[in-house]
Design a protein around this motif. Structure first.
Motif, PDB file in Angstrom:
ATOM      1  N   GLU A  58       0.830  -1.208   0.000  1.00 15.26           N
ATOM      2  CA  GLU A  58       0.000   0.000   0.000  1.00 15.26           C
ATOM      3  C   GLU A  58       0.863   1.256   0.000  1.00 15.26           C
ATOM      4  OE1 GLU A  58      -2.905   0.029   3.099  1.00 15.26           O
ATOM      5  OE2 GLU A  58      -3.710  -1.931   2.511  1.00 15.26           O
ATOM      6  N   ARG A  59       1.913   1.252   0.829  1.00 18.15           N
ATOM      7  CA  ARG A  59       2.790   2.413   0.949  1.00 18.15           C
ATOM      8  C   ARG A  59       4.007   2.320   0.036  1.00 18.15           C
ATOM      9  NH1 ARG A  59       4.402   2.127   6.614  1.00 18.15           N
ATOM     10  NH2 ARG A  59       5.714   3.867   6.023  1.00 18.15           N
ATOM     11  N   GLU A  60       4.235   1.138  -0.533  1.00 15.49           N
ATOM     12  CA  GLU A  60       5.370   0.854  -1.405  1.00 15.49           C
ATOM     13  C   GLU A  60       6.697   1.129  -0.705  1.00 15.49           C
ATOM     14  OE1 GLU A  60       4.383   3.014  -5.022  1.00 15.49           O
ATOM     15  OE2 GLU A  60       3.447   1.183  -5.797  1.00 15.49           O
ATOM     16  N   VAL A  61       6.862   0.503   0.466  1.00 15.89           N
ATOM     17  CA  VAL A  61       8.087   0.616   1.248  1.00 15.89           C
ATOM     18  C   VAL A  61       8.507  -0.757   1.761  1.00 15.89           C
ATOM     19  CG1 VAL A  61       7.702   3.003   1.992  1.00 15.89           C
ATOM     20  CG2 VAL A  61       6.870   1.122   3.407  1.00 15.89           C
ATOM     21  N   VAL A  62       9.801  -0.900   1.975  1.00 19.26           N
ATOM     22  CA  VAL A  62      10.362  -2.078   2.634  1.00 19.26           C
ATOM     23  C   VAL A  62      10.359  -1.788   4.128  1.00 19.26           C
ATOM     24  CG1 VAL A  62      12.466  -3.446   2.957  1.00 19.26           C
ATOM     25  CG2 VAL A  62      11.816  -2.680   0.668  1.00 19.26           C
TER      26      VAL A  62
ATOM     27  N   ALA B 291      14.476   2.999  -3.491  1.00 17.73           N
ATOM     28  CA  ALA B 291      15.826   3.508  -3.742  1.00 17.73           C
ATOM     29  C   ALA B 291      16.688   3.442  -2.485  1.00 17.73           C
ATOM     30  CB  ALA B 291      15.769   4.937  -4.268  1.00 17.73           C
ATOM     31  N   ALA B 292      16.127   3.820  -1.342  1.00 15.63           N
ATOM     32  CA  ALA B 292      16.887   3.779  -0.090  1.00 15.63           C
ATOM     33  C   ALA B 292      17.204   2.339   0.304  1.00 15.63           C
ATOM     34  CB  ALA B 292      16.108   4.477   1.022  1.00 15.63           C
ATOM     35  N   ALA B 293      16.265   1.425   0.077  1.00 13.57           N
ATOM     36  CA  ALA B 293      16.503   0.009   0.399  1.00 13.57           C
ATOM     37  C   ALA B 293      17.596  -0.561  -0.491  1.00 13.57           C
ATOM     38  CB  ALA B 293      15.212  -0.791   0.255  1.00 13.57           C
ATOM     39  N   ARG B 294      17.585  -0.199  -1.774  1.00 11.18           N
ATOM     40  CA  ARG B 294      18.616  -0.679  -2.698  1.00 11.18           C
ATOM     41  C   ARG B 294      19.985  -0.136  -2.281  1.00 11.18           C
ATOM     42  NH1 ARG B 294      18.086  -4.859  -6.014  1.00 11.18           N
ATOM     43  NH2 ARG B 294      16.257  -4.046  -7.077  1.00 11.18           N
ATOM     44  N   ALA B 295      20.051   1.142  -1.896  1.00 10.37           N
ATOM     45  CA  ALA B 295      21.311   1.741  -1.455  1.00 10.37           C
ATOM     46  C   ALA B 295      21.804   1.077  -0.169  1.00 10.37           C
ATOM     47  CB  ALA B 295      21.141   3.244  -1.246  1.00 10.37           C
TER      48      ALA B 295
END
Length: 181
Positions: A103-107, A139-143
């Motif tokens: 829903e929020r598209e976050v890890v 992007a933050a999760a990938r970094a």
């Protein structure tokens, strides 16, 4: 139970203190003047980095490339700075969980405090323990995953004979019948 919740953090990184072979690993989250550092094992950092990367790859695959998750961190987004000081360990991590909030598209990464019972039931988080919860966009999760993977790989070089870690003074190599290498 103290919950250290960062949704989203200004910065979330894995880092170390000490020399290779004697490093202490930390996860550190910062937002709005708050700073939380939790200690964990090298293997936990490696597993978390690997699983975050796999989760992001699966999200991209299932969405047909439509998910807001970059294949690589955006150019120039590399965080190579050391951990923020003061580094004060809030707790030692035992159990971790990882989820994608569609829903929020976050890890969402949750790190629970280690407990003596973790030896018997390592997969049962106890709600009475300290918890660090961090929500990261793609992007933050990938970094985070990329930095943590590089951090783990930056340890002592392997012995060319036995693949065990080499200390600056060498090591007693089992493949060389106990002679120093």
């Amino acid at each position: 139970m103290p919950v250290f919740d960062y949704d989203p953090p200004e910065r979330f990184v894995a880092g170390t203190v000490g020399e290779p072979g004697a490093r202490t690993f930390f996860l550190q989250a910062r937002a709005g003047g708050r700073l939380t550092s939790v200690a964990l094992e090298k293997a936990q950092v490696a597993a978390l980095a690997e699983r975050v990367g796999e989760l992001l790859d699966e999200i991209v695959r299932r969405s047909g490339g439509q998910a807001p998750v970059p294949a690589l961190p955006p150019s120039g987004s590399e965080d190579t700075a050391p951990l923020d000081v003061p580094i004060e360990e809030e707790f030692r991590v035992g159990t971790m969980s990882l989820a994608w909030d569609s829903e929020r598209e976050v890890v969402v990464i949750e790190c629970f405090e280690v407990d003596d019972e973790d030896v018997e039931e390592p997969l049962a988080p106890d709600p009475a323990r300290n918890l660090l919860r961090v929500s990261l966009d793609g992007a933050a999760a990938r970094a985070f995953s990329q930095r943590a993977t590089a951090l783990v790989a930056a340890g002592r070089p392997p012995c060319p004979f036995c693949a065990g870690p080499l200390d600056p003074g060498g090591h007693v190599c089992p493949r060389a019948n106990g002679y120093r290498r």
